[in-house]
Design a protein around this motif. Sequence first.
Motif, PDB file in Angstrom:
ATOM      1  N   GLY A  39       4.580  31.809  47.476  1.00 20.54           N
ATOM      2  CA  GLY A  39       3.816  30.582  47.674  1.00 20.54           C
ATOM      3  C   GLY A  39       2.602  30.511  46.775  1.00 20.54           C
ATOM      4  O   GLY A  39       2.293  29.460  46.201  1.00 20.54           O
ATOM      5  N   GLY A  40       1.879  31.638  46.632  1.00 24.22           N
ATOM      6  CA  GLY A  40       0.729  31.666  45.742  1.00 24.22           C
ATOM      7  C   GLY A  40       1.104  31.404  44.297  1.00 24.22           C
ATOM      8  O   GLY A  40       0.393  30.713  43.555  1.00 24.22           O
ATOM      9  N   THR A  41       2.256  31.937  43.877  1.00 24.46           N
ATOM     10  CA  THR A  41       2.745  31.699  42.514  1.00 24.46           C
ATOM     11  C   THR A  41       3.076  30.233  42.301  1.00 24.46           C
ATOM     12  O   THR A  41       2.720  29.638  41.272  1.00 24.46           O
ATOM     13  N   MET A  42       3.754  29.627  43.274  1.00 24.74           N
ATOM     14  CA  MET A  42       4.120  28.220  43.162  1.00 24.74           C
ATOM     15  C   MET A  42       2.883  27.325  43.109  1.00 24.74           C
ATOM     16  O   MET A  42       2.826  26.365  42.322  1.00 24.74           O
ATOM     17  N   SER A  43       1.885  27.628  43.939  1.00 24.88           N
ATOM     18  CA  SER A  43       0.685  26.788  43.953  1.00 24.88           C
ATOM     19  C   SER A  43      -0.075  26.885  42.632  1.00 24.88           C
ATOM     20  O   SER A  43      -0.553  25.874  42.103  1.00 24.88           O
ATOM     21  N   TRP A  44      -0.174  28.101  42.074  1.00 20.71           N
ATOM     22  CA  TRP A  44      -0.885  28.239  40.796  1.00 20.71           C
ATOM     23  C   TRP A  44      -0.093  27.591  39.664  1.00 20.71           C
ATOM     24  O   TRP A  44      -0.675  26.995  38.749  1.00 20.71           O
ATOM     25  N   PHE A  45       1.229  27.691  39.709  1.00 19.44           N
ATOM     26  CA  PHE A  45       2.063  27.033  38.713  1.00 19.44           C
ATOM     27  C   PHE A  45       1.871  25.517  38.782  1.00 19.44           C
ATOM     28  O   PHE A  45       1.778  24.839  37.748  1.00 19.44           O
ATOM     29  N   ALA A  46       1.779  24.988  39.991  1.00 17.28           N
ATOM     30  CA  ALA A  46       1.537  23.546  40.159  1.00 17.28           C
ATOM     31  C   ALA A  46       0.180  23.154  39.585  1.00 17.28           C
ATOM     32  O   ALA A  46       0.040  22.087  38.966  1.00 17.28           O
ATOM     33  N   TYR A  47      -0.814  24.015  39.764  1.00 19.67           N
ATOM     34  CA  TYR A  47      -2.135  23.735  39.196  1.00 19.67           C
ATOM     35  C   TYR A  47      -2.077  23.692  37.674  1.00 19.67           C
ATOM     36  O   TYR A  47      -2.620  22.776  37.043  1.00 19.67           O
ATOM     37  N   LEU A  48      -1.417  24.671  37.074  1.00 21.00           N
ATOM     38  CA  LEU A  48      -1.332  24.711  35.620  1.00 21.00           C
ATOM     39  C   LEU A  48      -0.587  23.494  35.061  1.00 21.00           C
ATOM     40  O   LEU A  48      -0.923  22.992  33.987  1.00 21.00           O
ATOM     41  N   LEU A  49       0.423  23.026  35.795  1.00 23.83           N
ATOM     42  CA  LEU A  49       1.193  21.878  35.330  1.00 23.83           C
ATOM     43  C   LEU A  49       0.382  20.582  35.321  1.00 23.83           C
ATOM     44  O   LEU A  49       0.610  19.711  34.494  1.00 23.83           O
ATOM     45  N   THR A  50      -0.546  20.464  36.256  1.00 25.46           N
ATOM     46  CA  THR A  50      -1.246  19.186  36.423  1.00 25.46           C
ATOM     47  C   THR A  50      -2.635  19.140  35.804  1.00 25.46           C
ATOM     48  O   THR A  50      -3.062  18.083  35.336  1.00 25.46           O
ATOM     49  N   CYS A  51      -3.356  20.281  35.792  1.00 21.52           N
ATOM     50  CA  CYS A  51      -4.768  20.221  35.411  1.00 21.52           C
ATOM     51  C   CYS A  51      -4.969  19.832  33.953  1.00 21.52           C
ATOM     52  O   CYS A  51      -6.013  19.279  33.596  1.00 21.52           O
ATOM     53  N   ASN A  52      -3.992  20.097  33.099  1.00 20.60           N
ATOM     54  CA  ASN A  52      -4.148  19.784  31.681  1.00 20.60           C
ATOM     55  C   ASN A  52      -3.958  18.298  31.371  1.00 20.60           C
ATOM     56  O   ASN A  52      -4.244  17.864  30.262  1.00 20.60           O
ATOM     57  N   TYR A  53      -3.458  17.523  32.339  1.00 21.95           N
ATOM     58  CA  TYR A  53      -3.197  16.106  32.102  1.00 21.95           C
ATOM     59  C   TYR A  53      -4.328  15.204  32.577  1.00 21.95           C
ATOM     60  O   TYR A  53      -4.245  13.990  32.452  1.00 21.95           O
ATOM     61  N   PHE A  54      -5.395  15.792  33.105  1.00 22.29           N
ATOM     62  CA  PHE A  54      -6.507  15.005  33.614  1.00 22.29           C
ATOM     63  C   PHE A  54      -7.811  15.556  33.069  1.00 22.29           C
ATOM     64  O   PHE A  54      -7.918  16.744  32.747  1.00 22.29           O
ATOM     65  N   SER A  55      -8.809  14.678  32.978  1.00 24.33           N
ATOM     66  CA  SER A  55     -10.099  15.097  32.433  1.00 24.33           C
ATOM     67  C   SER A  55     -10.806  16.085  33.355  1.00 24.33           C
ATOM     68  O   SER A  55     -11.597  16.915  32.918  1.00 24.33           O
ATOM     69  N   SER A  56     -10.537  15.999  34.656  1.00 31.24           N
ATOM     70  CA  SER A  56     -11.081  16.941  35.628  1.00 31.24           C
ATOM     71  C   SER A  56      -9.931  17.697  36.279  1.00 31.24           C
ATOM     72  O   SER A  56      -8.834  17.155  36.451  1.00 31.24           O
ATOM     73  N   ASP A  57     -10.183  18.939  36.645  1.00 33.06           N
ATOM     74  CA  ASP A  57      -9.115  19.729  37.261  1.00 33.06           C
ATOM     75  C   ASP A  57      -9.085  19.582  38.782  1.00 33.06           C
ATOM     76  O   ASP A  57      -8.346  20.291  39.462  1.00 33.06           O
ATOM     77  N   ILE A  58      -9.874  18.634  39.311  1.00 29.99           N
ATOM     78  CA  ILE A  58      -9.899  18.415  40.759  1.00 29.99           C
ATOM     79  C   ILE A  58      -8.520  18.010  41.278  1.00 29.99           C
ATOM     80  O   ILE A  58      -8.057  18.510  42.309  1.00 29.99           O
ATOM     81  N   PHE A  59      -7.848  17.104  40.566  1.00 33.20           N
ATOM     82  CA  PHE A  59      -6.508  16.698  41.009  1.00 33.20           C
ATOM     83  C   PHE A  59      -5.544  17.880  40.960  1.00 33.20           C
ATOM     84  O   PHE A  59      -4.641  17.983  41.794  1.00 33.20           O
ATOM     85  N   GLY A  60      -5.727  18.758  39.987  1.00 33.95           N
ATOM     86  CA  GLY A  60      -4.888  19.948  39.907  1.00 33.95           C
ATOM     87  C   GLY A  60      -5.036  20.816  41.145  1.00 33.95           C
ATOM     88  O   GLY A  60      -4.042  21.309  41.693  1.00 33.95           O
ATOM     89  N   TYR A  61      -6.276  21.000  41.601  1.00 30.58           N
ATOM     90  CA  TYR A  61      -6.494  21.766  42.824  1.00 30.58           C
ATOM     91  C   TYR A  61      -5.877  21.060  44.028  1.00 30.58           C
ATOM     92  O   TYR A  61      -5.289  21.712  44.907  1.00 30.58           O
ATOM     93  N   PHE A  62      -6.022  19.736  44.083  1.00 30.55           N
ATOM     94  CA  PHE A  62      -5.458  18.981  45.208  1.00 30.55           C
ATOM     95  C   PHE A  62      -3.932  19.101  45.236  1.00 30.55           C
ATOM     96  O   PHE A  62      -3.343  19.410  46.277  1.00 30.55           O
TER      97      PHE A  62
END
Length: 411
Positions: free
Chosen positions: A290-313
């Motif tokens: 689960g921890g691996t999946m959540s961090w992978f999801a963060y890496l996939l999303t945070c680079n597409y937004f100016s802030s990484d807040i959505f990546g954490y969400f």
Amino acid sequence: MEDEKLLQLVTDVGFHMLSYGGEIYRVEETVKRICAAYGADSADIFAIPSTIIVSITHQNKTCSKTRRLSTKGTDLDKVDHLNDLSRRLCREKPDYAEAKQMLSQVNAGEEYPLWVLCCAHGGAALIFALFFGGNWKDGLWALPIGVVIKLTSYWLGKCGANSFFITVICGALSALLAGFGAQLRFIDQISHVLMGAIMNLVPGLMLTNAMRDIMAGDFIAGLMRIAEAVLIGAGIAVGVMIPLTLFQPLLGKSSVRGDFLTCLYAAAGVIAFGIVFNIRSKKLLFSALGGTMSWFAYLLTCNYFSSDIFGYFFAAVVMSVYAEVFSRIHKMPVTIYLVAGLIPLVPGSGIYRTMEYCVMGENQLFWQTGLYTLEISAVIGFAMICVSSIVRILFTIQSRGAGFAKEGEKR
């Protein structure tokens, strides 16, 4: 069962669940279910991280009991067994003596020996030194510091030392040993080593749970957790401050690596903290996944937004959904998978940088980083609340639909 004995039993169950790190709502719901199963007319429970108050009403007679926690920790294996015990009590309704014996068996459950916990703390320090951009030399120097942190906190705890004092001493030892590594030229800068080592101390998970408690309506519990997190952060700052003034030119900068290799570090970090939280067998592996999946999801999303807040969400949503699904498949509390799985996301680095800017006298950066850390904690807590609420709504609709179907069959 007599009212006084039932009150004693449910208060003890709630007390131990709270002391082992169970969520406030889980403690309250567990006590209410047991009271209802034994025939109590009503039960009122008030729980905060340091106290539980239970009142039972039966045949117009009300009795109350209060227990205060002097020590608390995180033992998710016992939370799981207490959750199973509550279901068994509701199903079988044993007498007081048998129920107390069941509770004693749970409290006497297995725990990892000290040497395993030392290895886990050392492993967590090594992994997070790599996670925050260090090399293998940084990780290898951070490993014994993590062991020292565990041995120091264990020994001082046995001596009855105050938790704030323990945090100060462990923070000071971490900074001092990291500085010696730089002086000996084994490492180039101390930031990566120090960040990895004090991940064993920073209250990132506590801060995240505090924001979740507040959003769930448990304001007193949430504010108490925030105050405790701030106090721990202050203890780390006080402990680290003096050694850092001696080694400040060697401090350097640390940041989370952006490559997908960090997914492996995330899994290893979750396993290390899972051992610290006394998670066992397959639960440990599923938490790491689960921890691996959540961090992978963060890496996939945070680079597409100016802030990484959505990546954490988004990552917290993924982790929460994963925990809800597998907790029902394995019939375990959600917290078993959620607490350890969120370790890569919790803002431990933000708390560290806030402390770092405080030591360096960068007041503006101190406030900016501190507020941003609170924002990340709030976003993660909001994601957990959203998923939990949606799951509860879906199960409520499903149960009502099943009830209506049964009524239709009877008609």
